[in-house]
Write a protein that holds these residues in place. Structure first.
Motif, PDB file in Angstrom:
ATOM      1  N   ASP A 127      43.535  32.406  55.288  1.00  0.00           N
ATOM      2  CA  ASP A 127      43.192  31.359  56.250  1.00  0.00           C
ATOM      3  C   ASP A 127      44.447  31.019  57.053  1.00  0.00           C
ATOM      4  OD1 ASP A 127      44.724  29.250  54.982  1.00  0.00           O
ATOM      5  OD2 ASP A 127      43.097  28.960  53.569  1.00  0.00           O
ATOM      6  N   GLY A 128      44.265  30.327  58.162  1.00  0.00           N
ATOM      7  CA  GLY A 128      45.363  30.043  59.075  1.00  0.00           C
ATOM      8  C   GLY A 128      46.503  29.255  58.460  1.00  0.00           C
ATOM      9  N   ASP A 141      57.689  50.232  48.328  1.00  0.00           N
ATOM     10  CA  ASP A 141      57.241  51.169  47.300  1.00  0.00           C
ATOM     11  C   ASP A 141      55.762  51.009  46.956  1.00  0.00           C
ATOM     12  OD1 ASP A 141      59.757  52.392  47.036  1.00  0.00           O
ATOM     13  OD2 ASP A 141      60.424  50.794  45.695  1.00  0.00           O
ATOM     14  N   THR A 142      55.310  49.778  46.794  1.00  0.00           N
ATOM     15  CA  THR A 142      53.923  49.551  46.352  1.00  0.00           C
ATOM     16  C   THR A 142      52.956  49.341  47.506  1.00  0.00           C
ATOM     17  OG1 THR A 142      54.191  47.149  46.207  1.00  0.00           O
ATOM     18  CG2 THR A 142      54.740  48.455  44.222  1.00  0.00           C
ATOM     19  N   HIS A 143      53.490  49.032  48.680  1.00  0.00           N
ATOM     20  CA  HIS A 143      52.683  48.702  49.868  1.00  0.00           C
ATOM     21  C   HIS A 143      51.846  47.448  49.644  1.00  0.00           C
ATOM     22  CE1 HIS A 143      52.884  53.165  51.279  1.00  0.00           C
ATOM     23  NE2 HIS A 143      54.054  52.593  51.198  1.00  0.00           N
ATOM     24  N   LEU A 144      52.294  46.579  48.769  1.00  0.00           N
ATOM     25  CA  LEU A 144      51.640  45.299  48.531  1.00  0.00           C
ATOM     26  C   LEU A 144      52.423  44.221  49.257  1.00  0.00           C
ATOM     27  CD1 LEU A 144      50.928  45.629  44.706  1.00  0.00           C
ATOM     28  CD2 LEU A 144      49.391  46.161  46.617  1.00  0.00           C
ATOM     29  N   GLY A 145      51.743  43.179  49.696  1.00  0.00           N
ATOM     30  CA  GLY A 145      52.409  42.081  50.382  1.00  0.00           C
ATOM     31  C   GLY A 145      51.458  41.434  51.363  1.00  0.00           C
ATOM     32  N   TRP A 146      51.981  41.024  52.520  1.00  0.00           N
ATOM     33  CA  TRP A 146      51.162  40.329  53.504  1.00  0.00           C
ATOM     34  C   TRP A 146      51.654  40.627  54.911  1.00  0.00           C
ATOM     35  CZ3 TRP A 146      54.009  37.197  56.584  1.00  0.00           C
ATOM     36  CH2 TRP A 146      55.225  36.720  56.079  1.00  0.00           C
ATOM     37  N   SER A 147      50.776  40.387  55.871  1.00  0.00           N
ATOM     38  CA  SER A 147      51.103  40.506  57.291  1.00  0.00           C
ATOM     39  C   SER A 147      50.352  39.414  58.040  1.00  0.00           C
ATOM     40  CB  SER A 147      50.681  41.880  57.821  1.00  0.00           C
ATOM     41  OG  SER A 147      50.927  41.963  59.217  1.00  0.00           O
ATOM     42  N   VAL A 148      51.035  38.772  58.980  1.00  0.00           N
ATOM     43  CA  VAL A 148      50.451  37.678  59.763  1.00  0.00           C
ATOM     44  C   VAL A 148      50.673  37.970  61.243  1.00  0.00           C
ATOM     45  CG1 VAL A 148      50.675  35.222  60.351  1.00  0.00           C
ATOM     46  CG2 VAL A 148      50.773  35.946  57.953  1.00  0.00           C
ATOM     47  N   VAL A 149      49.634  37.746  62.045  1.00  0.00           N
ATOM     48  CA  VAL A 149      49.731  37.876  63.497  1.00  0.00           C
ATOM     49  C   VAL A 149      49.280  36.562  64.126  1.00  0.00           C
ATOM     50  CG1 VAL A 149      48.913  39.078  65.564  1.00  0.00           C
ATOM     51  CG2 VAL A 149      49.307  40.362  63.440  1.00  0.00           C
ATOM     52  N   HIS A 203      69.040  29.748  75.152  1.00  0.00           N
ATOM     53  CA  HIS A 203      67.663  29.383  75.435  1.00  0.00           C
ATOM     54  C   HIS A 203      66.834  29.494  74.156  1.00  0.00           C
ATOM     55  CE1 HIS A 203      69.098  30.180  79.487  1.00  0.00           C
ATOM     56  NE2 HIS A 203      68.015  29.582  79.956  1.00  0.00           N
ATOM     57  N   ALA A 204      65.689  28.861  74.168  1.00  0.00           N
ATOM     58  CA  ALA A 204      64.736  28.997  73.064  1.00  0.00           C
ATOM     59  C   ALA A 204      63.340  29.058  73.655  1.00  0.00           C
ATOM     60  CB  ALA A 204      64.851  27.822  72.095  1.00  0.00           C
ATOM     61  N   VAL A 205      62.485  29.802  72.962  1.00  0.00           N
ATOM     62  CA  VAL A 205      61.091  29.938  73.360  1.00  0.00           C
ATOM     63  C   VAL A 205      60.241  29.445  72.201  1.00  0.00           C
ATOM     64  CG1 VAL A 205      59.270  31.587  73.955  1.00  0.00           C
ATOM     65  CG2 VAL A 205      61.569  31.866  74.907  1.00  0.00           C
ATOM     66  N   ARG A 206      59.289  28.573  72.513  1.00  0.00           N
ATOM     67  CA  ARG A 206      58.374  28.023  71.504  1.00  0.00           C
ATOM     68  C   ARG A 206      57.009  28.666  71.700  1.00  0.00           C
ATOM     69  NH1 ARG A 206      58.128  23.152  73.083  1.00  0.00           N
ATOM     70  NH2 ARG A 206      59.731  22.253  71.786  1.00  0.00           N
ATOM     71  N   ILE A 207      56.447  29.183  70.618  1.00  0.00           N
ATOM     72  CA  ILE A 207      55.112  29.784  70.650  1.00  0.00           C
ATOM     73  C   ILE A 207      54.153  28.844  69.948  1.00  0.00           C
ATOM     74  CG2 ILE A 207      53.701  31.771  69.997  1.00  0.00           C
ATOM     75  CD1 ILE A 207      56.488  33.288  69.739  1.00  0.00           C
ATOM     76  N   SER A 208      53.159  28.373  70.689  1.00  0.00           N
ATOM     77  CA  SER A 208      52.123  27.505  70.119  1.00  0.00           C
ATOM     78  C   SER A 208      50.958  28.385  69.672  1.00  0.00           C
ATOM     79  CB  SER A 208      51.641  26.497  71.151  1.00  0.00           C
ATOM     80  OG  SER A 208      52.715  25.706  71.599  1.00  0.00           O
ATOM     81  N   PRO A 209      50.707  28.455  68.363  1.00  0.00           N
ATOM     82  CA  PRO A 209      49.646  29.332  67.868  1.00  0.00           C
ATOM     83  C   PRO A 209      48.253  28.875  68.302  1.00  0.00           C
ATOM     84  CG  PRO A 209      51.119  28.671  66.087  1.00  0.00           C
ATOM     85  CD  PRO A 209      51.442  27.812  67.276  1.00  0.00           C
ATOM     86  N   ASP A 210      47.498  29.793  68.879  1.00  0.00           N
ATOM     87  CA  ASP A 210      46.090  29.553  69.190  1.00  0.00           C
ATOM     88  C   ASP A 210      45.199  30.302  68.219  1.00  0.00           C
ATOM     89  OD1 ASP A 210      46.381  27.794  71.299  1.00  0.00           O
ATOM     90  OD2 ASP A 210      46.436  29.363  72.806  1.00  0.00           O
ATOM     91  N   LEU A 211      45.606  31.500  67.850  1.00  0.00           N
ATOM     92  CA  LEU A 211      44.849  32.324  66.923  1.00  0.00           C
ATOM     93  C   LEU A 211      45.812  32.808  65.848  1.00  0.00           C
ATOM     94  CD1 LEU A 211      42.255  33.880  66.174  1.00  0.00           C
ATOM     95  CD2 LEU A 211      43.033  35.705  67.703  1.00  0.00           C
ATOM     96  N   VAL A 212      45.494  32.524  64.599  1.00  0.00           N
ATOM     97  CA  VAL A 212      46.340  32.925  63.478  1.00  0.00           C
ATOM     98  C   VAL A 212      45.493  33.760  62.530  1.00  0.00           C
ATOM     99  CG1 VAL A 212      47.779  32.129  61.563  1.00  0.00           C
ATOM    100  CG2 VAL A 212      47.682  30.790  63.677  1.00  0.00           C
ATOM    101  N   THR A 213      45.929  34.991  62.295  1.00  0.00           N
ATOM    102  CA  THR A 213      45.232  35.861  61.350  1.00  0.00           C
ATOM    103  C   THR A 213      46.243  36.422  60.365  1.00  0.00           C
ATOM    104  OG1 THR A 213      45.479  37.819  62.746  1.00  0.00           O
ATOM    105  CG2 THR A 213      43.469  36.518  63.041  1.00  0.00           C
ATOM    106  N   GLY A 214      45.771  36.764  59.202  1.00  0.00           N
ATOM    107  CA  GLY A 214      46.657  37.351  58.215  1.00  0.00           C
ATOM    108  C   GLY A 214      45.882  38.074  57.136  1.00  0.00           C
ATOM    109  N   VAL A 215      46.561  39.031  56.517  1.00  0.00           N
ATOM    110  CA  VAL A 215      45.979  39.750  55.387  1.00  0.00           C
ATOM    111  C   VAL A 215      46.979  39.794  54.249  1.00  0.00           C
ATOM    112  CG1 VAL A 215      44.421  41.191  56.746  1.00  0.00           C
ATOM    113  CG2 VAL A 215      46.710  42.013  56.236  1.00  0.00           C
TER     114      VAL A 215
END
Length: 160
Positions: free
Chosen positions: A26-27, A98-106, A137-149
Motif C-alpha cells: 500500500d502507499g 543474491d536472493t533477488h528478495l526485497g522491495w521496489s517503489v515507484v 538548488h533542491a527539487v521537491r516531488i509531491s507523490p500523486d501515485l505511489v506503487t510498490g512491490v
C-alpha cells in the motif's frame, strides 16, 4: 497487501532459483520503505525522451526532495514547468543481489523547485551531495501515485 502469482525463472546466474512471490504494497508502506534508503532514480523528459538520473534523496513531510545544481537538466526541466510542476517518476529499491528478495517503489508526481530560503537551507543540511559540485538548488516531488512491490520467498508447497 495484495498477493500476486509466484515469480519463477532464470536466476540470472546468482544461484537464486527459488520461487518468489510479488506482494503489492500500500502507499503508506511503500513511502515508508522509500524513506529507509537514500538512493533512487529520477525519471523525467529531456528532448521528448525519458531520462534517468541516480540521485540521493530525503523523504520530508511526505515529499521526496533531491538536491541539484543550477545548470542541471532536472533543474531546468522543473523551472520550465513553472508553478504547476513537471511530471516525473521516482524509483528506489532494496533488492538483495543474491536472493533477488526485497522491495521496489515507484512514485509518480510533480517536481517543483524549492524556492523558500529556509526550506532550501533545511534540505541542504539534510542531503549531502556526492561530488564536489555546488548543489545550491533542491527539487521537491509531491507523490500523486505511489506503487510498490515486496519480493518474498514463496512458501513451501503442500505435498500431495
Amino acid at each position: 497487501m495484495t498477493r500476486t502469482p509466484a515469480i519463477t525463472g532464470d536466476d540470472g546466474g546468482s544461484g537464486a532459483s527459488e520461487a518468489r512471490r510479488s506482494v503489492e504494497l500500500d502507499g503508506v508502506e511503500a513511502l515508508r520503505l522509500l524513506g529507509s534508503v537514500s538512493l533512487g532514480r529520477i525519471v523525467f523528459t529531456r528532448h521528448a525522451l525519458p531520462t534517468v538520473r541516480p540521485v540521493n534523496h530525503v523523504l520530508a513531510d511526505g515529499d521526496i526532495v533531491v538536491r541539484t545544481h543550477g545548470d542541471a537538466t532536472l533543474t531546468r526541466y522543473a523551472r520550465q514547468a513553472g508553478g504547476e510542476g513537471a511530471v516525473v517518476a521516482y524509483e528506489a529499491d532494496d533488492i538483495d543481489r543474491d536472493t533477488h528478495l526485497g522491495w521496489s517503489v515507484v512514485v509518480t508526481g510533480y517536481a517543483r523547485l524549492v524556492t523558500d530560503p529556509r526550506e532550501l537551507a533545511r534540505y541542504q543540511a539534510l542531503l549531502r551531495p556526492w561530488g564536489s559540485q555546488r548543489m545550491d538548488h533542491a527539487v521537491r516531488i509531491s507523490p500523486d501515485l505511489v506503487t510498490g512491490v515486496l519480493l518474498t520467498p514463496d512458501g513451501p508447497s503442500p505435498r500431495a
